[in-house]
Design a protein around this motif. Structure first.
Motif, short mmCIF file in Angstrom:
data_model
loop_
_atom_site.label_atom_id
_atom_site.label_comp_id
_atom_site.label_asym_id
_atom_site.label_seq_id
_atom_site.Cartn_x
_atom_site.Cartn_y
_atom_site.Cartn_z
N ILE B 135 0.88 -1.17 0.00
CA ILE B 135 0.00 0.00 0.00
C ILE B 135 0.92 1.21 0.00
O ILE B 135 1.62 1.47 0.97
CB ILE B 135 -0.91 0.03 1.24
N ARG B 136 0.90 1.95 -1.11
CA ARG B 136 1.84 3.06 -1.31
C ARG B 136 1.29 4.37 -0.76
O ARG B 136 0.08 4.51 -0.57
CB ARG B 136 2.12 3.22 -2.80
N SER B 137 2.19 5.31 -0.61
CA SER B 137 1.82 6.66 -0.18
C SER B 137 0.68 7.21 -1.05
O SER B 137 0.72 7.08 -2.26
CB SER B 137 3.05 7.56 -0.31
N GLY B 138 -0.33 7.78 -0.42
CA GLY B 138 -1.43 8.37 -1.18
C GLY B 138 -2.57 7.41 -1.44
O GLY B 138 -3.63 7.82 -1.88
N MET B 139 -2.37 6.11 -1.19
CA MET B 139 -3.46 5.15 -1.42
C MET B 139 -4.33 5.07 -0.18
O MET B 139 -3.87 5.24 0.95
CB MET B 139 -2.89 3.77 -1.74
N GLN B 153 3.67 -4.42 2.90
CA GLN B 153 3.94 -3.27 3.77
C GLN B 153 2.98 -2.11 3.48
O GLN B 153 2.38 -2.04 2.43
CB GLN B 153 5.36 -2.82 3.53
N SER B 155 3.10 1.95 3.33
CA SER B 155 4.07 3.04 3.28
C SER B 155 3.60 4.27 4.05
O SER B 155 2.42 4.44 4.27
CB SER B 155 4.30 3.43 1.82
#
Lengths: 276, 234
Positions: B135-139, B153, B155
């Motif tokens: 799960i990336r930044s902004g999601m 992970q 983020s």
């Protein structure tokens, strides 16, 4: 079928254009027909880095608006005949690009080229999203610094959701991390994030580590991409990255602090003299 | 030009919704801090809200500075309109500060310290959302009516929400909010905790408040104990 590679980062000034130029030349020098497109409409830079700014007549936007044919706009690289450059427009803005227009240009390029490198603008807006939309591979350029890492992370999120591949439910884009401006000495001192730190957050395969180098600025200003500077560490690191992209197993260089012996110190002294 | 023959006003009776501020203790500086915190959770909800000060629980107290309290509420964007439930002396003092006695029915919204704004009934988990990519930044991921399982992970800058529990088989570096519809039994589990924010049913801890746990190999669980977000290795 051509492979479409987007070079992206989110953050500006981390080395996207430098990387696009070097990757494009790298592919062409290994015998692949390669095109490199500048998606940074309004802030045209790629032509300067590639040293072809004096031969720009038509640009990407002209082609999309059908004011010129693709062949009229493509500029043959002076170093390698297998490489062509499609420059950005300096007078328009990113709204001049349309999804369909970009799709048509890429499709036509796919007929004759093996690799198409898309140099993305900074940010996460329209220009950047169009640059990545049709891509098969993404090279995420990151500096060893917290804000750059966070922006790259954001970009990876967009790559997995805002591309044609993800919309059609096909295999996801292949992601590659390219760490640029790396300086092992400053990592040891604790000033800079280490390769391990960046890997821990981004967790994607590492394509290359480009060391911080005087050669990069020199190359940009002279319009000869740094990969052509075989003497320089940055140039060699880009060569390694190309090899890895093509599936070769190449050990990583320039990631440990060198133990300088007297001979190296002499050379370094000479190097300083040469750049002074 | 036609001149209306009707009078310039009409008197009507109306029942308007209004917020009751029930005082549990009298300490102006604490009150101001806590009000600020509560409002920051839902600034739009409280902006310009009419407020009645309920003195029932502090009836025995003397020397309440109503002028100062009024100033405090107004400076935080609330509109104090009166008091209720106070002793005779308190009511009089309030009247002097232009806060009239209001006898409203007792079935209005209660704004209590540290409590979430709305308290819908607890949800029972029934569906589970499973994700195995980072799960990336902004999601932003929301598991409605159930649990969220992330086998990767999370983020910094990413946000997880679930009506039920949140399980993370990886590092939690972003935000995780379990029991977002008010389920106080919800829990968060993760392998490494470096979160920006963790929350259970609206009770939360920010990065600054999350105590550093020593490096260990076991999982970490986060749950609510006596209205306090608690972090413990399993």
């Amino acid at each position: 079928m051509a492979k479409i590679i987007v070079v992206t980062s989110g953050k500006g000034g981390v080395g996207k254009t430098t990387t696009s130029a070097s990757l494009a030349i790298g592919f062409a020098n290994r015998g692949f027909k390669t095109a490199v497109i500048d998606f940074d409409i309004g802030l045209r830079n790629l032509d300067l880095i590639m040293g072809c700014e004096r031969r720009v007549v038509y640009d990407f936007v002209n082609v999309i608006r059908k004011e010129a044919t693709l062949n009229q706009a493509l500029i043959k690289d002076k170093h390698n005949k297998d490489l062509s450059i499609l420059p950005a427009s300096q007078t328009r803005d990113k709204d001049a690009l349309t999804t369909e227009g970009v799709g048509e240009v890429l499709e036509e390029l796919s007929k004759t080229f093996d690799y198409i490198v898309c140099d993305s603008p900074a940010g996460i807006e329209r220009g950047a999203q169009l640059a990545m939309y049709y891509a098969d591979h993404a090279v995420v350029v990151t500096n060893p610094e917290v804000s750059s890492v966070r922006d790259s992370d954001r970009m990876l999120g967009l790559l997995s959701s805002k591309t044609k591949r993800s919309e059609e439910g096909r295999d996801p884009i292949k992601e590659h991390l390219l760490l640029t401006r790396y300086c092992p000495k400053r990592v040891t001192r604790g000033d800079m994030l280490s390769l391990a730190d960046v890997n821990e957050i981004l967790a994607i395969p590492l394509l290359g580590v480009i060391p911080e180098s005087q050669a990069v600025l020199r190359a940009s200003n002279s319009g000869t991409p740094v990969i052509l500077d075989q003497e320089s560490d940055a140039g060699q690191a880009y060569q390694d990255a190309i090899s890895r992209f093509l599936g070769e197993d190449v050990p990583f260089r320039f990631i440990e602090e060198e133990k300088a012996n007297w001979l190296k110190r002499m050379f370094r002294f000479k190097e300083k003299e040469a750049t002074a | 030009m036609a001149v209306s023959t009707r009078s310039s006003f009409q008197l009507k009776t109306s029942f308007l919704p209004c917020t009751i501020l029930q005082l549990n203790r009298y300490d102006l500086s604490v009150l101001e801090n806590e009000i600020r915190k509560t409002i920051s959770q839902a600034p739009m909800f409280f902006a310009g809200a009419p407020v009645v000060i309920d003195l029932e629980k502090v009836q025995d107290l003397e020397g309440i500075d109503f002028l100062e309290m009024k100033r405090l509420l107004i400076s935080n964007g609330l509109v104090p309109i009166g008091v209720r439930g106070g002793s005779e002396t308190q009511t009089k003092a309030a009247g002097n500060a232009a806060l009239p006695l209001l006898n409203l029915s007792k079935t209005t919204t209660v704004v209590e310290n540290k409590k979430p704004v709305e308290e819908p009934e607890a949800q029972v988990s029934s569906t589970t959302r499973f994700i195995n990519t980072p799960i990336r930044s902004g999601m932003q991921i929301y598991a409605k009516d159930g649990d969220l399982i992330v086998a990767a992970q999370v983020s910094p800058g990413a946000e997880l929400m679930a009506d039920g529990n949140i399980h993370i088989y990886g590092a939690l570096r972003g935000r995780a909010m379990a029991g977002v519809k008010g389920n106080t039994e919800a829990r968060i589990f993760c392998q490494t905790l470096d979160a920006e924010l963790v929350s259970i049913a609206g009770y939360y801890l920010t990065k600054e408040e999350i105590q550093k746990l020593p490096e260990q190999n076991s999982m970490i669980q986060i749950y609510l104990e006596n209205d306090q977000v608690t972090i413990k290795p399993i």
